[in-house]
Design a protein around this motif. Structure first.
Motif, mmCIF file in Angstrom:
data_model
loop_
_atom_site.group_PDB
_atom_site.id
_atom_site.type_symbol
_atom_site.label_atom_id
_atom_site.label_comp_id
_atom_site.label_asym_id
_atom_site.label_seq_id
_atom_site.Cartn_x
_atom_site.Cartn_y
_atom_site.Cartn_z
ATOM 1 N N THR A 321 -4.391 33.564 33.579
ATOM 2 C CA THR A 321 -4.185 33.212 32.168
ATOM 3 C C THR A 321 -4.193 31.875 31.898
ATOM 4 O O THR A 321 -4.634 31.144 30.979
ATOM 5 C CB THR A 321 -2.675 33.740 31.762
ATOM 6 N N ALA A 322 -3.663 30.923 32.902
ATOM 7 C CA ALA A 322 -3.717 29.496 32.861
ATOM 8 C C ALA A 322 -5.092 28.862 33.193
ATOM 9 O O ALA A 322 -5.203 27.511 32.750
ATOM 10 C CB ALA A 322 -2.602 28.974 33.717
ATOM 11 N N GLY A 323 -5.847 29.639 33.649
ATOM 12 C CA GLY A 323 -7.322 29.138 33.669
ATOM 13 C C GLY A 323 -7.533 28.726 35.436
ATOM 14 O O GLY A 323 -8.566 28.139 35.587
ATOM 15 N N MET A 324 -7.062 29.515 36.278
ATOM 16 C CA MET A 324 -7.361 29.241 37.594
ATOM 17 C C MET A 324 -7.551 30.451 38.444
ATOM 18 O O MET A 324 -7.205 31.793 37.798
ATOM 19 C CB MET A 324 -5.882 28.779 38.275
ATOM 20 N N VAL A 342 -20.923 47.520 41.005
ATOM 21 C CA VAL A 342 -21.089 46.093 40.815
ATOM 22 C C VAL A 342 -20.582 45.700 39.403
ATOM 23 O O VAL A 342 -19.734 44.894 39.401
ATOM 24 C CB VAL A 342 -22.573 45.911 40.801
ATOM 25 N N GLN A 343 -20.953 46.546 38.231
ATOM 26 C CA GLN A 343 -20.100 46.274 36.810
ATOM 27 C C GLN A 343 -18.885 46.166 36.909
ATOM 28 O O GLN A 343 -18.020 45.353 36.371
ATOM 29 C CB GLN A 343 -20.838 47.225 35.767
ATOM 30 N N VAL A 344 -18.225 47.359 37.401
ATOM 31 C CA VAL A 344 -16.663 47.468 37.554
ATOM 32 C C VAL A 344 -16.151 46.419 38.206
ATOM 33 O O VAL A 344 -15.112 45.590 37.643
ATOM 34 C CB VAL A 344 -16.298 48.894 38.036
ATOM 35 N N ASN A 345 -16.733 46.052 39.361
ATOM 36 C CA ASN A 345 -15.886 44.841 40.184
ATOM 37 C C ASN A 345 -16.045 43.451 39.502
ATOM 38 O O ASN A 345 -15.449 42.823 39.324
ATOM 39 C CB ASN A 345 -16.949 44.821 41.689
ATOM 40 N N LEU A 346 -17.458 43.351 38.807
ATOM 41 C CA LEU A 346 -17.443 42.017 38.173
ATOM 42 C C LEU A 346 -16.781 41.797 36.731
ATOM 43 O O LEU A 346 -16.373 40.646 36.567
ATOM 44 C CB LEU A 346 -19.017 42.021 37.890
ATOM 45 N N ILE A 367 -22.639 41.519 29.639
ATOM 46 C CA ILE A 367 -22.097 40.503 30.776
ATOM 47 C C ILE A 367 -22.775 40.473 32.132
ATOM 48 O O ILE A 367 -23.275 39.683 32.756
ATOM 49 C CB ILE A 367 -20.761 40.546 30.565
ATOM 50 N N THR A 368 -22.534 41.760 32.667
ATOM 51 C CA THR A 368 -22.760 42.238 33.925
ATOM 52 C C THR A 368 -24.523 41.808 34.299
ATOM 53 O O THR A 368 -24.640 41.012 35.331
ATOM 54 C CB THR A 368 -22.518 43.561 34.378
ATOM 55 N N GLN A 369 -25.325 42.129 33.479
ATOM 56 C CA GLN A 369 -26.777 41.954 33.560
ATOM 57 C C GLN A 369 -27.020 40.397 33.667
ATOM 58 O O GLN A 369 -27.686 39.860 34.299
ATOM 59 C CB GLN A 369 -27.578 42.618 32.585
ATOM 60 N N GLU A 370 -26.258 39.698 32.534
ATOM 61 C CA GLU A 370 -26.228 38.568 32.382
ATOM 62 C C GLU A 370 -26.190 37.584 33.853
ATOM 63 O O GLU A 370 -26.831 36.785 34.015
ATOM 64 C CB GLU A 370 -25.486 37.754 31.329
ATOM 65 N N TYR A 371 -25.130 38.126 34.371
ATOM 66 C CA TYR A 371 -24.550 37.506 35.828
ATOM 67 C C TYR A 371 -25.425 37.838 36.874
ATOM 68 O O TYR A 371 -25.439 37.150 37.861
ATOM 69 C CB TYR A 371 -23.176 37.393 35.795
ATOM 70 N N ILE A 372 -26.049 38.923 36.978
ATOM 71 C CA ILE A 372 -26.890 39.518 38.013
ATOM 72 C C ILE A 372 -28.152 38.584 38.045
ATOM 73 O O ILE A 372 -28.595 37.989 38.992
ATOM 74 C CB ILE A 372 -27.044 40.934 37.796
ATOM 75 N N ASP A 373 -28.637 38.471 36.865
ATOM 76 C CA ASP A 373 -29.796 37.369 36.503
ATOM 77 C C ASP A 373 -29.574 36.144 36.962
ATOM 78 O O ASP A 373 -30.191 35.329 37.523
ATOM 79 C CB ASP A 373 -30.212 37.496 34.975
ATOM 80 N N ALA A 400 -19.095 35.876 40.281
ATOM 81 C CA ALA A 400 -19.319 36.047 38.726
ATOM 82 C C ALA A 400 -18.333 36.677 38.237
ATOM 83 O O ALA A 400 -18.274 36.344 36.844
ATOM 84 C CB ALA A 400 -20.590 37.007 38.848
ATOM 85 N N ARG A 401 -17.504 37.321 38.719
ATOM 86 C CA ARG A 401 -16.146 37.746 38.110
ATOM 87 C C ARG A 401 -15.319 36.663 37.525
ATOM 88 O O ARG A 401 -14.871 36.914 36.194
ATOM 89 C CB ARG A 401 -15.263 38.504 39.142
ATOM 90 N N TRP A 402 -15.352 35.481 37.929
ATOM 91 C CA TRP A 402 -14.591 34.459 37.416
ATOM 92 C C TRP A 402 -15.397 33.690 36.370
ATOM 93 O O TRP A 402 -14.865 33.017 35.634
ATOM 94 C CB TRP A 402 -14.225 33.474 38.653
ATOM 95 N N LEU A 403 -16.543 33.651 36.624
ATOM 96 C CA LEU A 403 -17.618 32.511 35.593
ATOM 97 C C LEU A 403 -17.708 33.205 34.296
ATOM 98 O O LEU A 403 -17.921 32.515 33.299
ATOM 99 C CB LEU A 403 -18.855 32.569 36.380
ATOM 100 N N CYS A 404 -17.408 34.533 34.092
ATOM 101 C CA CYS A 404 -17.332 35.209 32.743
ATOM 102 C C CYS A 404 -16.109 35.106 32.196
ATOM 103 O O CYS A 404 -15.856 35.428 30.958
ATOM 104 C CB CYS A 404 -17.758 36.574 32.850
ATOM 105 N N MET A 405 -15.113 34.397 32.720
ATOM 106 C CA MET A 405 -13.997 33.864 32.090
ATOM 107 C C MET A 405 -13.809 32.261 31.912
ATOM 108 O O MET A 405 -14.908 31.576 31.927
ATOM 109 C CB MET A 405 -12.596 33.952 33.153
#
Length: 489
Positions: A321-324, A342-346, A367-373, A400-405
């Motif tokens: 929540t704080a951005g870490m 892959v999608q659920v984990n991401l 979003i998942t496909q965006e980060y797969i690419d 990728a999980r964190w980069l979409c945040m």
């Protein structure tokens, strides 16, 4: 191993593979993740059955139907992912399934005596025999796994990335053990992504790619760039760090942070656009620092500031929540849910961020496909179970999980552990890109060349304290190691 073939649904994992091993030899096996190395050794160790081919030992064909058959032939494997029982003690794991008995009663004194002998042989007298395995770090667990293999009458020892979490001193101790085993006639299959290790320990090297053997040659004739070219089918250059502008204001500041018995008066800061490396020996407190800052471990006391504002982090939810964010050391146990897609984990953390809103599956898929690419994640579909991808691609999913945040600080703990040279180069470039985009990055690594390549500043830890700090220009492997053992420059 003659003409070994193995097919999984839609994939030919091994295609007419030829591989041999001499008595008292270290035969190094290399290749990108997905090249077929793991499938080959799982067939030899009895975890998989081959579809076609023949295994011959001492000029006699043998049938290996399961791990028990392999053990009866003197074949033992130390996997990269620790295959032991976390709640049991160190001594119990070393003698798992074969506890020493006297008159039908377990002789615990003998079990502990022999366990201590094995760990001493590996240069690990500090590992407590009565401690639950789960309380040890990855490196110490790995040493326990090696001790377990060495207690048997081993003829063929398979070692899958055995140095992935060891310090230079521990690696040299392991190499001394391997040299001793060679002198006793043990044949060793040694799988590694660390090409610099090959000349130190190997006799021959076999390169695999796409389920086939590309070539076998004596280690003395092997040139690193040629081996990489054989592995990936092209030249892979780990380019110098991208030129980054001067780091900005501190995005993370930690003052007088302690965890009783583990961390002592930690003070550090990470600026926007800066990579701060954290070096140290196993047990120095680096992983403990990462987990305490992220709220994964309790008991942290001290002041933590993000963008100059004080924050109280009592759990990973508070940190997110704080951005870490944290990419943990043990990917399989702490970083992924392998049986899920892959999608659920991401999307795991992204979903939490929007709780209690209903999940928008269409948005998740986009979003998942965006980060797969974006991260070049090699998967046939986002629905593929993550455990079926290579280690490098699993690690990209965790990133990728964190980069979409919306993030401010990214903590990386052994982010390239157990991944091949091609994926490692991609992650290096990716870390540079994140720093250029303004992320503050705290990067823990046991590989000093990695620390020196990527870091703007380097902190060194020893026994739960920060004992040194160097700019990239000041840092050398020798100066870092001196601080890591508690010495003075």
């Amino acid at each position: 191993m003659r003409s070994i073939t193995k097919t999984f649904p839609g994939v030919r994992a091994l295609d007419q593979v030829e591989f041999d091993l001499h008595k008292g030899e270290v035969h190094v096996l290399v290749g990108e993740n997905g090249a077929g190395k793991s499938t080959l050794i799982k067939i030899l160790s009895g975890a998989y059955r081959m579809d076609a081919g023949e295994i011959v030992i001492d000029n006699k064909p043998v049938e290996i139907r399961n791990p028990r058959d392999a053990a009866d032939l003197g074949i033992f494997t130390i996997y990269q992912e620790i295959m032991l029982v976390p709640p049991l003690t160190v001594a119990e794991n070393i003698f798992l399934g074969e506890l020493q008995t006297r008159a039908g009663v377990v002789d615990w004194g003998e079990v502990r005596r022999k366990s201590r002998q094995l760990l001493d042989k590996l240069g690990a007298p500090q590992i407590p025999l009565n401690a639950p395995l789960k309380d040890l770090g990855i490196a110490q667990q790995q040493l326990v796994a090696i001790a377990r293999a060495l207690r048997r009458q081993t003829r063929i020892l398979i070692m899958d990335e055995p140095t992935s979490s060891l310090t230079p001193t521990e690696i040299e101790q392991l190499f001394n053990t391997i040299r001793s085993l060679k002198s006793e006639g043990v044949g060793i299959i040694y799988i590694s992504h660390r090409l610099e290790e090959i000349k130190q320990i190997g006799d021959r090297i076999t390169v695999m790619r796409d389920g086939k053997v590309i070539g076998t040659l004596p280690v003395r004739e092997a040139q690193k760039q040629a081996i990489v070219r054989m592995m990936v089918g092209r030249d892979v250059l780990v380019e110098p760090r991208a030129c980054r502008t001067q780091a900005g204001e501190p995005v993370l500041r930690v003052e007088h942070f302690s965890v009783p018995g583990r961390l002592h008066d930690i003070c550090l800061e990470v600026k926007r656009g800066e990579v701060v490396g954290v070096a140290g020996l196993i047990g120095a407190g680096r992983t403990e620092l990462a987990r305490a800052l992220f709220g994964a471990d309790k008991g942290g006391r001290g002041d933590v500031y993000l963008d100059g504002m004080p924050v109280r982090i009592r759990s990973p939810y508070d940190a997110i929540t704080a951005g870490m964010a944290l990419v943990p050391e043990d990917r399989k146990i702490q970083g992924i849910v392998g049986v899920l897609s892959v999608q659920v984990n991401l999307m795991l953390a992204y979903g939490n961020r929007h709780y209690p809103a209903l999940i928008n599956f269409g948005e998740d898929k986009r979003i998942t496909q965006e980060y797969i690419d974006k991260l070049s994640i090699r998967t046939p579909t986002a629905a593929k179970r993550l455990m079926e991808l290579s280690g490098g691609n699993q690690q990209k999913v965790v990133l990728a999980r964190w980069l979409c945040m919306t993030l401010k600080v990214l903590i990386l703990d052994e982010v390239t552990r157990g991944i091949d040279v091609g994926a490692k180069a991609e992650i290096y470039r990716f870390i540079d890109d994140l720093a250029c985009a303004g992320y503050g990055i705290l990067m823990i690594s046991s590989e000093l060349p990695e620390i020196l390549t990527l870091s703007d500043r380097i902190l060194v830890m020893h026994q739960g304290r920060i004992t040194g700090e160097f700019s990239r220009q000041e840092a050398t492997q020798e100066r870092i190691m001196l601080k890591a053992i508690g010495g003075e420059n």
